[in-house]
Scaffold this motif. Structure first.
Motif, PDB file in Angstrom:
ATOM      1  N   PRO A 193     -33.324  47.101   0.099  1.00 30.08           N
ATOM      2  CA  PRO A 193     -34.196  45.928   0.023  1.00 30.08           C
ATOM      3  C   PRO A 193     -35.442  46.177  -0.820  1.00 30.08           C
ATOM      4  O   PRO A 193     -36.025  47.269  -0.782  1.00 30.08           O
ATOM      5  CB  PRO A 193     -34.580  45.667   1.492  1.00 30.08           C
ATOM      6  CG  PRO A 193     -34.128  46.852   2.269  1.00 30.08           C
ATOM      7  CD  PRO A 193     -33.251  47.715   1.424  1.00 30.08           C
ATOM      8  N   CYS A 194     -35.842  45.167  -1.569  1.00 33.20           N
ATOM      9  CA  CYS A 194     -37.087  45.220  -2.335  1.00 33.20           C
ATOM     10  C   CYS A 194     -38.241  45.430  -1.358  1.00 33.20           C
ATOM     11  O   CYS A 194     -38.281  44.827  -0.282  1.00 33.20           O
ATOM     12  CB  CYS A 194     -37.253  43.889  -3.079  1.00 33.20           C
ATOM     13  SG  CYS A 194     -38.914  43.617  -3.713  1.00 33.20           S
ATOM     14  N   ARG A 195     -39.205  46.272  -1.773  1.00 36.07           N
ATOM     15  CA  ARG A 195     -40.351  46.562  -0.900  1.00 36.07           C
ATOM     16  C   ARG A 195     -41.254  45.350  -0.709  1.00 36.07           C
ATOM     17  O   ARG A 195     -42.028  45.300   0.226  1.00 36.07           O
ATOM     18  CB  ARG A 195     -41.160  47.715  -1.485  1.00 36.07           C
ATOM     19  CG  ARG A 195     -40.462  49.045  -1.405  1.00 36.07           C
ATOM     20  CD  ARG A 195     -41.320  50.135  -2.047  1.00 36.07           C
ATOM     21  NE  ARG A 195     -40.806  51.448  -1.718  1.00 36.07           N
ATOM     22  CZ  ARG A 195     -39.846  52.060  -2.387  1.00 36.07           C
ATOM     23  NH1 ARG A 195     -39.296  51.485  -3.424  1.00 36.07           N
ATOM     24  NH2 ARG A 195     -39.429  53.251  -2.013  1.00 36.07           N
ATOM     25  N   VAL A 196     -41.174  44.391  -1.639  1.00 37.15           N
ATOM     26  CA  VAL A 196     -42.046  43.210  -1.540  1.00 37.15           C
ATOM     27  C   VAL A 196     -41.350  42.056  -0.822  1.00 37.15           C
ATOM     28  O   VAL A 196     -41.891  41.478   0.107  1.00 37.15           O
ATOM     29  CB  VAL A 196     -42.532  42.776  -2.944  1.00 37.15           C
ATOM     30  CG1 VAL A 196     -43.168  41.391  -2.923  1.00 37.15           C
ATOM     31  CG2 VAL A 196     -43.518  43.804  -3.487  1.00 37.15           C
ATOM     32  N   CYS A 197     -40.098  41.721  -1.258  1.00 37.09           N
ATOM     33  CA  CYS A 197     -39.502  40.475  -0.747  1.00 37.09           C
ATOM     34  C   CYS A 197     -38.189  40.687  -0.017  1.00 37.09           C
ATOM     35  O   CYS A 197     -37.586  39.720   0.441  1.00 37.09           O
ATOM     36  CB  CYS A 197     -39.320  39.485  -1.889  1.00 37.09           C
ATOM     37  SG  CYS A 197     -37.933  39.916  -2.970  1.00 37.09           S
ATOM     38  N   ALA A 198     -37.735  41.938   0.074  1.00 35.30           N
ATOM     39  CA  ALA A 198     -36.514  42.304   0.814  1.00 35.30           C
ATOM     40  C   ALA A 198     -35.204  41.849   0.150  1.00 35.30           C
ATOM     41  O   ALA A 198     -34.130  42.085   0.700  1.00 35.30           O
ATOM     42  CB  ALA A 198     -36.573  41.824   2.268  1.00 35.30           C
TER      43      ALA A 198
END
Ligand code: DWN
Ligand code: ZN
Length: 417
Positions: free
Chosen positions: A8-13
């Motif tokens: 998952p992206c660290r900002v928006c998953a």
């Protein structure tokens, strides 16, 4: 790493996968004794780009405790130009705060080079710094410094102890914090209603434009843009209210953030976001192009050093930067191509560079026995280094740079070849 795995992206998953790999890398600031080479830690350095929130980030990062500890070898005071920049940075924050008494919390306050300017004249500065040895230097200078990583838990305890912060500042730090949600939640917990978060970091737009891929290493888990910063802080009731480009570290951006709806928003924010769209910073295609450019730059740098060795020329390096770890390892450079690297940091001298195992020596060695060519690893401090090391070019020595292109420089800093 196959390139098909996702996390998952660290900002928006949203799911992300690397768009390239720099291969197996050691810790960028893991300068080591020759005796420890056999047990050197490595990880896969591979950047990813999230198409959902436009955030450039590392796919994998070693644990922060491996990076920031009691032998951390980078001291903010190592550059005079940066010290002057921090003086001006602090003055701009103090202008924003006005004359009233203020609490300023600095995240990643290192040896206090910026924090010192928030001490006195009605201002109280509190530093937060996880690396024990650099925090100790700040404390020895009389600067209040908490040895910790910043996050929501620490922010809540700071608020209950000292009250809300009028400003939270950070320089070259926020891009180092992997849990950006916990960081933003901490800012939301600590900031006063009208308070501001002011931080600056190397700008992804400059990195792409200058092909400065050496900015990508374990500590730099993000390369921010206005678009990605806005996306990262929005879930925490924060918004971007101003941006200002900075010349430091090869091109940085200063971001000013506050609670949503509490501040006027400068026209510079929309202008920068538009320019990011136009430059392709928000699109994956630009990063695929960057990968191709990195591969070409790597081959060019390696070829230059191989040809100098073939001609029997002497080559050394100047400034054992964190950035140089990516460059040296990605390009496959070792001490057969660069004999030594001179650096002013006593903690690095007598050790070898991470992964490439090139000896780090004092600049006295560079002065006493100069090479014919010197790779300027601290290209971001070119003016300062060249001014200090005029004797090198006066004696016929030539600087080699690799940003924005691989080139040999003439005595005035112009391109020779
Ligand atoms: O973000 C970061 C930046 C701000 O600083 C950190 N992750 C770590 C560090 O990165 P770096 O090591 O690439 O920083 P610099 O400022 O490009 O390089 C500093 C190194 O250069 C130090 O080891 C000192 C050395 N140096 C030198 O030997 N002579 C620097 C100057 C200006 C000099 O004249
Ligand atoms: Zn994302």
């Amino acid at each position: 790493m196959t390139g098909t795995e996702q996390r998952p992206c660290r900002v928006c998953a949203a799911p992300i996968a690397p768009f390239m790999t720099f291969g197996s890398m050691p810790i960028a600031n893991g300068f080591l004794d020759e005796a420890d080479i056999a047990t050197e830690y490595r990880f896969e350095l591979a950047p990813a780009f999230c198409e959902s929130c436009a955030t450039f980030q590392l796919y994998e990062q070693p644990s922060p405790a491996r990076l920031f500890h009691d032998q951390y070898p980078f001291f903010s005071s190592s550059s005079q130009a940066m010290a002057a920049h921090f003086d001006a940075f602090a003055a701009s924050v103090r202008r924003r705060l006005g004359a009233r008494p203020a609490l300023v919390v600095e995240i990643g306050s290192n040896d206090g080079t910026l924090l010192q300017h928030f001490n006195g004249d009605g201002c109280r500065g509190v530093g937060v710094e996880p690396a024990a040895n650099v925090a100790a230097v700040a404390r020895a200078r009389g600067l209040e410094t908490i040895e910790a990583f910043f996050g929501r838990a620490l922010a809540e305890s700071l608020r209950s102890q000292h009250g809300p912060a009028d400003a939270i500042v950070a320089a070259n730090v926020i891009c180092h914090i992997p849990d950006v949600q916990d960081f933003a939640a901490g800012v939301a917990a600590l900031l006063s209603d009208e308070g501001v978060l002011v931080f600056e970091d190397p700008y992804v737009g400059d990195m792409l434009a200058k092909r400065s891929y050496d900015q990508i290493y374990d500590e730099h888990v993000f390369m921010w843009s206005a678009t990605s910063v806005a996306n990262a802080i929005r879930p925490h009731g924060l918004e971007l209210i101003d941006v200002e480009a900075q010349p430091t570290h090869g091109g940085s951006m200063r971001y000013v953030c506050g609670r949503a709806g509490r501040h006027p928003i400068s026209a510079a924010v929309a202008a920068l976001r538009q320019s990011e769209e136009a430059a392709g910073i928000c699109s994956r295609t630009r990063y695929d192009q960057f990968r191709v450019e990195c591969e070409a730059a790597r081959d060019q740098f390696r070829s230059l050093l191989l040809s100098l060795r073939e001609q029997g020329r002497t080559v050394a390096g100047y400034a054992a930067t964190s950035k140089s770890t990516t460059l040296l390892n990605y390009c496959g450079i070792d001490r057969s191509l660069i004999a030594y690297i001179a650096d002013t940091t006593p903690l690095k001298q007598g050790k070898v560079t991470p992964g490439s195992h090139i000896p780090v020596v004092s600049p006295d060695v560079f002065l006493a026995d100069p090479p014919e060519f010197a790779v300027l690893f601290a290209w971001n401090h070119a003016a300062e280094v060249m001014a200090k090391q005029q004797a090198f070019t006066a004696g016929g020595g030539k600087w080699i740079t690799f940003v924005p292109d691989v080139a040999i420089l003439d005595a005035s800093g112009g391109r020779d070849a």
